[in-house]
Design a protein around this motif. Structure first.
Motif, PDB file in Angstrom:
ATOM      1  N   UNK A  70       0.829  -1.207   0.000  1.00  0.00           N
ATOM      2  CA  UNK A  70       0.000   0.000   0.000  1.00  0.00           C
ATOM      3  C   UNK A  70       0.864   1.259   0.000  1.00  0.00           C
ATOM      4  N   UNK A  71       0.266   2.329  -0.470  1.00  0.00           N
ATOM      5  CA  UNK A  71       0.980   3.609  -0.500  1.00  0.00           C
ATOM      6  C   UNK A  71       1.347   4.061   0.910  1.00  0.00           C
ATOM      7  N   UNK A  72       0.434   3.819   1.868  1.00  0.00           N
ATOM      8  CA  UNK A  72       0.671   4.226   3.253  1.00  0.00           C
ATOM      9  C   UNK A  72       1.876   3.490   3.846  1.00  0.00           C
ATOM     10  N   UNK A  73       1.909   2.173   3.675  1.00  0.00           N
ATOM     11  CA  UNK A  73       3.030   1.400   4.200  1.00  0.00           C
ATOM     12  C   UNK A  73       4.341   1.776   3.503  1.00  0.00           C
ATOM     13  N   UNK A  74       4.267   1.968   2.205  1.00  0.00           N
ATOM     14  CA  UNK A  74       5.462   2.371   1.451  1.00  0.00           C
ATOM     15  C   UNK A  74       5.993   3.693   1.972  1.00  0.00           C
ATOM     16  N   UNK A 119       6.977   2.250  12.442  1.00  0.00           N
ATOM     17  CA  UNK A 119       5.843   2.178  13.370  1.00  0.00           C
ATOM     18  C   UNK A 119       5.765   3.428  14.238  1.00  0.00           C
ATOM     19  N   UNK A 120       6.887   3.889  14.738  1.00  0.00           N
ATOM     20  CA  UNK A 120       6.888   5.116  15.546  1.00  0.00           C
ATOM     21  C   UNK A 120       6.452   6.318  14.726  1.00  0.00           C
ATOM     22  N   UNK A 121       6.931   6.389  13.481  1.00  0.00           N
ATOM     23  CA  UNK A 121       6.515   7.493  12.611  1.00  0.00           C
ATOM     24  C   UNK A 121       4.997   7.469  12.422  1.00  0.00           C
ATOM     25  N   UNK A 122       4.448   6.270  12.332  1.00  0.00           N
ATOM     26  CA  UNK A 122       3.003   6.111  12.130  1.00  0.00           C
ATOM     27  C   UNK A 122       2.200   6.267  13.416  1.00  0.00           C
ATOM     28  N   UNK A 123       2.887   6.423  14.537  1.00  0.00           N
ATOM     29  CA  UNK A 123       2.186   6.623  15.811  1.00  0.00           C
ATOM     30  C   UNK A 123       1.886   5.343  16.551  1.00  0.00           C
ATOM     31  N   UNK A 124       2.536   4.261  16.182  1.00  0.00           N
ATOM     32  CA  UNK A 124       2.332   2.976  16.860  1.00  0.00           C
ATOM     33  C   UNK A 124       3.538   2.628  17.734  1.00  0.00           C
ATOM     34  N   UNK A 125       3.352   1.628  18.597  1.00  0.00           N
ATOM     35  CA  UNK A 125       4.429   1.191  19.481  1.00  0.00           C
ATOM     36  C   UNK A 125       5.393   0.267  18.738  1.00  0.00           C
ATOM     37  N   UNK A 126       6.649   0.309  19.145  1.00  0.00           N
ATOM     38  CA  UNK A 126       7.616  -0.642  18.595  1.00  0.00           C
ATOM     39  C   UNK A 126       7.154  -2.066  18.905  1.00  0.00           C
ATOM     40  N   UNK A 127       7.298  -2.937  17.925  1.00  0.00           N
ATOM     41  CA  UNK A 127       6.911  -4.322  18.111  1.00  0.00           C
ATOM     42  C   UNK A 127       5.458  -4.614  17.807  1.00  0.00           C
ATOM     43  N   UNK A 128       4.654  -3.593  17.491  1.00  0.00           N
ATOM     44  CA  UNK A 128       3.239  -3.814  17.176  1.00  0.00           C
ATOM     45  C   UNK A 128       3.119  -4.112  15.684  1.00  0.00           C
ATOM     46  N   UNK A 129       3.477  -5.326  15.342  1.00  0.00           N
ATOM     47  CA  UNK A 129       3.624  -5.690  13.936  1.00  0.00           C
ATOM     48  C   UNK A 129       2.287  -5.960  13.225  1.00  0.00           C
TER      49      UNK A 129
END
Length: 468
Positions: A70-74, A119-129
């Motif tokens: 996806x564009x978002x993940x990219x 993940x941090x850039x996206x606002x999520x926690x490290x390891x939240x795969x």
């Protein structure tokens, strides 16, 4: 909510606690436990880290073009890679550079670090795969077996730029000295015995030419490592990739880096063949061997000052002895000699590791990478210190050199065309036995008139071809 300083990650072997502040994950943790070998991490080779980031970024963009990501993940992956390329997070690449698994732990380390930055850039926690996965997303269309060798090649190209720059600068330093010394006559030597006259400038010009040849050979070897195997995945068959991926990712990577990269025509062959590394290492060995020879010359020409050649003076850089007052040693040529010995040893290691590859993969690319990068890194540093701390400050003992020419029996060689080999031999033997000049003996024996003799023994006649 209870805050802990660890997070739980899992792999096929089970669950493990990972420090919350770590951007690497469970696969990297396994490698830390398995490979406490050198203490030198892949992060200590910035060019390798940059190469990995470039490849992961190019792969994400290729997968986006193919409609697989996806564009978002990219966007998050490329932003994470850009931060690594800007110099951040290199300390998170913690796996030992020498490792088993054909470089799998290096690839895993890169996948995990990039994922957790993203993940941090996206606002999520490290390891939240759940939101972005190191293997499903960051490693999409890839395998260690195409990422790792491609990253070594790319990193080598990055590193060689610095070595080429150092070689060119050292070459110019020798060129300046050859110009500075162009009018200083001296005796040349073969097999450490006096031969015929030359100028000190001619002697130093040979080092200029030698380095120029090595620069050309290094450029040629570099062009050979522009062929990469991205898209090969596990063994070169391209399993789990789109048929268009290899071409697209290689074009993107070439545009990103500005290097002339191309996809290998046969990915199965390219995945198992490490010949390009052997070729490059051989050129590095050639450079090291010739640099060491030059340093041997410098040590010999500066030996003494009272009991040696004493033809040139190397700049004094340190006290030479804890017991002998006033002693100064040729420490800069000595350290370059040692670098040369290491590079030659690294070449043997690379040769053996390349030979040991079996069937569709060479499992020993980590030691190839480590040996190759050490050779490039240390040769670059050696060239710089040789130029700055030695060559630039060399001076010549002009009067001593010229006096040796005047009393050298080697001058008799220049008389061969005029008095014959037998007469010239007689003159040379008497000059040595009686500690007299060749000129005085020729005049005493009446073999040539003084005017003709002085014409023959002019510096420009002694040191270059001329009409007889």
């Amino acid at each position: 909510m209870i805050q802990t300083n660890v997070r739980i990650e899992h792999d096929l072997l089970g669950e493990r606690e990972i420090p919350n502040d770590a951007y690497w994950g469970i696969h990297t943790l396994r490698a830390l436990e398995n490979y406490p070998i050198t203490g030198k991490t892949i992060g200590s080779y910035p060019d390798l880290v940059h190469a990995l980031a470039h490849i992961k970024k190019a792969s994400a963009e290729a997968n986006l073009q193919l409609g697989l990501l996806s564009k978002e993940k990219t966007n998050y992956i490329t932003k994470a890679c850009d931060r690594i390329l800007a110099g951040e997070f290199h300390t998170e690449f913690v796996v030992d550079v020498i490792q088993g698994g054909a470089g799998t732990s290096t690839n895993m380390n890169a996948n995990e670090v990039i994922t957790n930055i993203a993940l941090e850039i996206a606002g999520h926690s490290k390891g939240d795969y759940r939101y972005l996965h190191p293997l499903n997303d960051v490693n999409m269309s890839q395998s260690t077996n195409d990422v790792y060798p491609s990253s070594i090649k790319l990193a080598a190209v990055f590193s060689i730029r610095g070595l080429l720059s150092a070689l060119k600068s050292l070459q110019m330093s020798f060129r300046k000295k050859s110009e500075e010394f162009k009018d200083i006559l001296k005796i040349g030597r073969t097999q450490l015995q006096d031969a015929v006259p030359m100028t000190l400038g001619q002697e130093f010009s040979t080092y200029d030419v030698m380095l120029g040849e090595d620069i050309s050979r290094l450029k040629e070897a570099t062009s050979l490592i522009g062929e990469i195997n991205l898209g090969a995945t596990a063994i070169g068959t391209g399993i789990n990739t789109d048929i268009r991926y290899s071409k697209i990712v290689t074009e993107i990577l070439a545009k990103q880096t500005g290097f002339d990269l191309n996809a290998a025509p046969n990915l199965i062959e390219a995945t198992q063949d490490t010949g390009a590394f052997v070729q490059l290492s051989g050129v590095l060995k050639r450079i090291a061997t010739k640099l060491s020879k030059v340093c041997n010359d410098l040590r010999l020409l500066s030996s003494g000052p009272q009991g040696g050649f004493n033809e040139i003076n190397l700049p004094a850089k340190a006290a030479g002895s804890s017991i002998m007052p006033g002693k100064v040693n040729p420490i800069i040529p000595e350290v370059v000699n040692q670098i040369a010995y290491e590079v030659i040893g690294n070449d043997i290691t690379i040769t053996m590791a390349a030979e040991a590859g079996q069937l569709q993969l060479n499992a020993f690319e980590p030691i190839i990478a480590h040996s190759l990068f050490k050779s490039i890194e240390h040769l670059t540093a050696g060239c710089k210190t040789l130029e700055i701390n030695c060559i630039e400050g060399i001076t010549a003992n002009r009067e001593l050199l010229e006096s040796r020419v005047k009393t050298s029996a080697g001058l008799a060689t220049a008389l061969n065309p005029y008095i014959g080999y037998e007469n010239a031999t007689l003159v040379a033997k008497r000059a040595l036995a009686e500690n007299r000049s060749v000129e005085s003996i020729v005049l005493e024996l009446g073999l040539l008139e003084e005017k003709k003799l002085k014409e023959i023994l002019r510096p420009e006649i002694l040191t270059s071809p001329h009409s007889l």
